[in-house]
Write an enzyme that holds these catalytic residues in place. Structure first.
Site, PDB file in Angstrom:
ATOM      1  N   ALA A  29       0.843  -1.186   0.000  1.00  0.00           N
ATOM      2  CA  ALA A  29       0.000   0.000   0.000  1.00  0.00           C
ATOM      3  C   ALA A  29       0.883   1.241   0.000  1.00  0.00           C
ATOM      4  O   ALA A  29       2.102   1.149  -0.148  1.00  0.00           O
ATOM      5  CB  ALA A  29      -0.913  -0.019   1.220  1.00  0.00           C
ATOM      6  N   ASN A  30       0.264   2.402   0.134  1.00  0.00           N
ATOM      7  CA  ASN A  30       1.029   3.641   0.283  1.00  0.00           C
ATOM      8  C   ASN A  30       0.310   4.515   1.309  1.00  0.00           C
ATOM      9  O   ASN A  30      -0.758   4.168   1.797  1.00  0.00           O
ATOM     10  CB  ASN A  30       1.200   4.343  -1.073  1.00  0.00           C
ATOM     11  CG  ASN A  30      -0.119   4.735  -1.675  1.00  0.00           C
ATOM     12  OD1 ASN A  30      -0.838   5.566  -1.135  1.00  0.00           O
ATOM     13  ND2 ASN A  30      -0.468   4.116  -2.798  1.00  0.00           N
ATOM     14  N   ARG A  31       0.899   5.649   1.616  1.00  0.00           N
ATOM     15  CA  ARG A  31       0.423   6.463   2.734  1.00  0.00           C
ATOM     16  C   ARG A  31      -0.667   7.468   2.362  1.00  0.00           C
ATOM     17  O   ARG A  31      -1.012   8.321   3.167  1.00  0.00           O
ATOM     18  CB  ARG A  31       1.593   7.217   3.370  1.00  0.00           C
ATOM     19  CG  ARG A  31       2.611   6.313   4.012  1.00  0.00           C
ATOM     20  CD  ARG A  31       3.653   7.110   4.760  1.00  0.00           C
ATOM     21  NE  ARG A  31       4.802   6.280   5.101  1.00  0.00           N
ATOM     22  CZ  ARG A  31       4.823   5.419   6.114  1.00  0.00           C
ATOM     23  NH1 ARG A  31       3.761   5.293   6.892  1.00  0.00           N
ATOM     24  NH2 ARG A  31       5.891   4.689   6.342  1.00  0.00           N
ATOM     25  N   ALA A  95      -3.776   7.740  -5.314  1.00  0.00           N
ATOM     26  CA  ALA A  95      -2.358   7.357  -5.331  1.00  0.00           C
ATOM     27  C   ALA A  95      -2.308   5.876  -5.703  1.00  0.00           C
ATOM     28  O   ALA A  95      -2.302   4.997  -4.840  1.00  0.00           O
ATOM     29  CB  ALA A  95      -1.725   7.601  -3.970  1.00  0.00           C
TER      30      ALA A  95
END
Ligand code: C5P
Length: 222
Positions: A29-31, A95
């Site tokens: 995942a990403n932030r 994102a």
């Protein structure tokens, strides 16, 4: 549905991160919090638009009064966006993970006692923004992408605009020192065919309102 300059218009907004599975219980995942995308969807709704909000697993809740489609992966996000079209405009604030795990396991990966770590292989995800921006028939009249850059923000964003084929790029400087990633404010430069327009540092809600107003102007002029 509301009154306002976008009454009768349909806008698709993507938001949040994507999750790309490694096995049934693990993912990459990403932030991204999804805050800017949610604020944009709310601002478009407030101008009377019908909003299809395609969101990955974000940490902020979706706004009320929009059509929410929840997805996990980039490929699901593309499918959901394509299913939501046609639209007058599309804003790609998600994102999206550039890569997914090509050798994701069908069952939970376990240590086998050998001390060897598993090797993940990656495959490129579809670029949702570029796919929609380069559609022939059925392309939204206005396609807006985002660019999070850490240096040469305007030059990189202008290159990205051309490469992806979108109409506008909302560029921001996400260098650690700006505190923008995960913060409540954003400082963006809007890149259009006419050039670059630097906006002051503003709360993300206000960036969203200005962007929605610009979208209304563009659609109503066109
Ligand atoms: O290339 P980059 O990831 O910096 O581009 C950012 C823009 O492209 C954002 O608008 C993002 O939502 C969109 N994007 C996308 N699908 C991808 C990668 C990025 O829609 N696979």
């Amino acid at each position: 549905l509301g009154e306002g300059p976008l009454k009768g218009r349909h806008v698709v907004v993507t938001s949040g991160p994507t999750h790309e599975p490694i096995d049934p219980v693990r993912y990459i995942a990403n932030r991204s919090s999804g805050a800017q995308g949610a604020a944009i969807a709310a601002a478009l709704r407030d101008l009377g638009a019908r909003v299809s909000f395609v969101t990955g697993p974000a940490s902020v809740p979706p706004p009320g009064g929009v059509g929410v489609v929840r997805v996990e992966t980039a490929r699901e996000m593309l499918e959901a966006v394509e299913a939501a079209l046609p639209a007058d405009a599309a804003v790609f604030a998600a994102a999206v993970a550039d890569w997914r795990v090509a050798n994701a396991a069908g069952s939970k990966m376990k240590k086998d006692g050998s001390g060897r770590a598993p090797a993940l292989e990656f495959a490129e995800n579809p670029d949702i923004l570029a796919t929609v921006a380069r559609m022939g028939a059925g392309r939204p009249a206005l396609v807006v992408g985002f660019a999070a850059e850490t240096d040469d923000v305007v030059a990189h964003a202008a290159t990205k605009r051309a490469r992806k084929g979108c109409d506008w790029i909302v560029a921001n400087d996400v260098s650690a020192a700006t505190g923008i990633m995960g913060g409540a404010e954003n400082a963006v430069t809007l890149i259009t065919a006419e050039g670059a327009e630097e906006w002051p540092r503003l709360p993300k809600d206000e960036v969203a309102r200005r962007l929605a107003a610009r979208i209304a102007r563009a659609l109503c002029a066109g």
